[in-house]
Design an enzyme around this catalytic site. Structure first.
Site, PDB file in Angstrom:
ATOM      1  N   CYS A  25      31.234  24.114  84.409  1.00 10.70           N
ATOM      2  CA  CYS A  25      30.407  25.212  83.902  1.00 10.70           C
ATOM      3  C   CYS A  25      29.289  25.548  84.886  1.00 10.70           C
ATOM      4  CB  CYS A  25      29.822  24.842  82.545  1.00 10.70           C
ATOM      5  SG  CYS A  25      31.051  24.780  81.229  1.00 10.70           S
ATOM      6  N   ALA A  57      34.939  26.218  81.511  1.00  5.29           N
ATOM      7  CA  ALA A  57      35.180  26.435  80.088  1.00  5.29           C
ATOM      8  C   ALA A  57      34.788  27.869  79.741  1.00  5.29           C
ATOM      9  CB  ALA A  57      34.383  25.441  79.260  1.00  5.29           C
ATOM     10  N   GLN A  99      40.045  27.515  81.961  1.00  3.96           N
ATOM     11  CA  GLN A  99      39.985  26.641  80.792  1.00  3.96           C
ATOM     12  C   GLN A  99      39.531  27.458  79.592  1.00  3.96           C
ATOM     13  OE1 GLN A  99      36.850  23.528  80.331  1.00  3.96           O
ATOM     14  NE2 GLN A  99      38.568  22.107  80.490  1.00  3.96           N
ATOM     15  N   TYR A 181      34.099  19.327  72.092  1.00  2.00           N
ATOM     16  CA  TYR A 181      34.138  20.720  71.690  1.00  2.00           C
ATOM     17  C   TYR A 181      35.143  20.902  70.535  1.00  2.00           C
ATOM     18  CZ  TYR A 181      31.250  21.109  75.794  1.00  2.00           C
ATOM     19  OH  TYR A 181      30.238  20.931  76.702  1.00  2.00           O
TER      20      TYR A 181
END
Length: 358
Positions: A25, A57, A99, A181
């Protein structure tokens, strides 16, 4: 002959080597739209010889972002912004992956670039988060338990994002079911307290992930699908590597092509002893149990160590993160260190190639 630099074919695509860039990220998007930073960040790894470059992500809904600065693929403007980034990775010889993610109860948090921790208040751009159960991550705001229509929207959002990713040109779609997550939250009994078909025994806790994999495979039948798992919660009563191996086998039956094996992230009280290659045994277990393609990740920062992971049969490929940040030409360096001659040094950099004539 270096195993690390053998090509690997997966569902119609071929990675030029087995040293890949893990999703990392950047907390630098605007309204989910990747920026020039993302273009430079990802393209440099392709110039550096990576086999596959996987983008961070990327949320499938606005509420699925870890922070307000996360990238997304819930609308066409985001899709169109990803397209030239993917083209830049391709132009430099690497495959491009993304992702697909939903942060669940760990969404709506301050970007680490702000120096703050915890949930972003609604009056500062935050939102109400969702989860399998109304159980908060330590120090974060309370989430709302997803109801049946909410779960249906999540499945549809993953499928829609997959379609946008394919249109943008991505070669690999990675489903994020790790690091605490949303999909990981459903998998673990520490965060999933449901008493309906999405809770209880492993089959129920895995139901949402398997539905997502099926929906993505149906939406993108010819595209490689990876799943990132946390193979253990590193906490008593949490998800185990045996359970993850079972779920991985189920996911393979539904069209997943490779499993990216990480760990942890679900609870604040996890207890992990980290060190070089500390997650490799988890990858080896999933590979041995399922017979599926697997990659290892986690502090594999040395070319010889990465080569040993493959030589030992622990994994089929290696992802790295921080080492690529330290040296965006990690693959070029690794090939030299392993004595393997590759033909994809950028022509502009050949003068720096070891033993090259100036």
């Amino acid at each position: 002959m270096s195993l690390l630099f053998e090509p690997l074919s997966i569902r119609g695509i071929t990675a030029r080597n087995r040293l890949w860039v893990a999703p990392m990220c950047q907390y630098s998007a605007v309204d989910g739209v990747p920026q020039e930073w993302h273009h430079t960040h990802l393209a440099q790894f392709a110039s550096g010889g990576a086999g596959i470059v996987i983008a961070e992500a990327t949320a499938v809904t606005p509420e699925g972002r870890i922070s307000p600065e996360d990238t997304g693929l819930w609308n066409d403007a985001q899709r169109d912004a990803w397209s030239p980034i993917v083209a830049a990775v391709h132009a430099r010889g690497a495959l491009a992956g993304v992702q697909l993610a939903h942060a669940g109860r760990k969404a709506s948090t301050w970007s680490p670039l702000t120096g703050r921790r915890g949930s972003v208040p609604h009056d500062r751009g935050g939102w109400t988060t969702v989860a399998p159960s109304a159980v908060a991550f330590d120090g974060f705001a309370d989430p709302v338990a997803l109801d049946a229509p909410g779960i249906e929207r999540i499945v549809s959002a993953f499928a829609d994002a997959a379609v946008r990713a394919v249109v943008a040109g991505f070669d690999v779609l990675e489903v994020h079911a790790a690091h605490g997550y949303l999909l990981h939250q459903f998998l673990s009994p520490l965060s999933n307290r449901r008493d309906d078909e999405y809770g209880g025994e492993l089959e129920g806790r895995a139901r949402l992930l398997l539905r997502v994999v099926t929906a993505i495979r149906d939406a993108a039948p010819d595209t490689a699908v990876f799943v990132r798992f946390s193979a253990t919660d590193w906490a008593d009563g949490g998800l185990t590597v045996d359970e993850v191996a079972t779920v991985a086998a189920w996911a393979a039956e539904r069209g997943a092509d490779l499993f990216d094996i990480s760990s942890g992230g679900l609870v604040a009280h996890q207890s992990i002893t980290v060190g070089p290659g500390y997650q490799v045994p988890l990858a080896a277990h999933v590979r041995r149990t399922t017979g599926a393609l697997v990659n290892a990740v986690g502090m594999i920062d040395d070319a010889a160590e990465a080569e040993a992971v493959l030589a030992d049969g622990a994994a089929d490929a290696v992802m790295a993160g921080r080492e690529w940040l330290r040296d965006p030409h990690y693959a070029l360096r690794a090939a030299w260190e392993l004595g393997h001659d590759i033909d994809y040094w950028p022509a502009q950099y050949v003068r720096a190639r070891p033993h090259a004539r100036s």
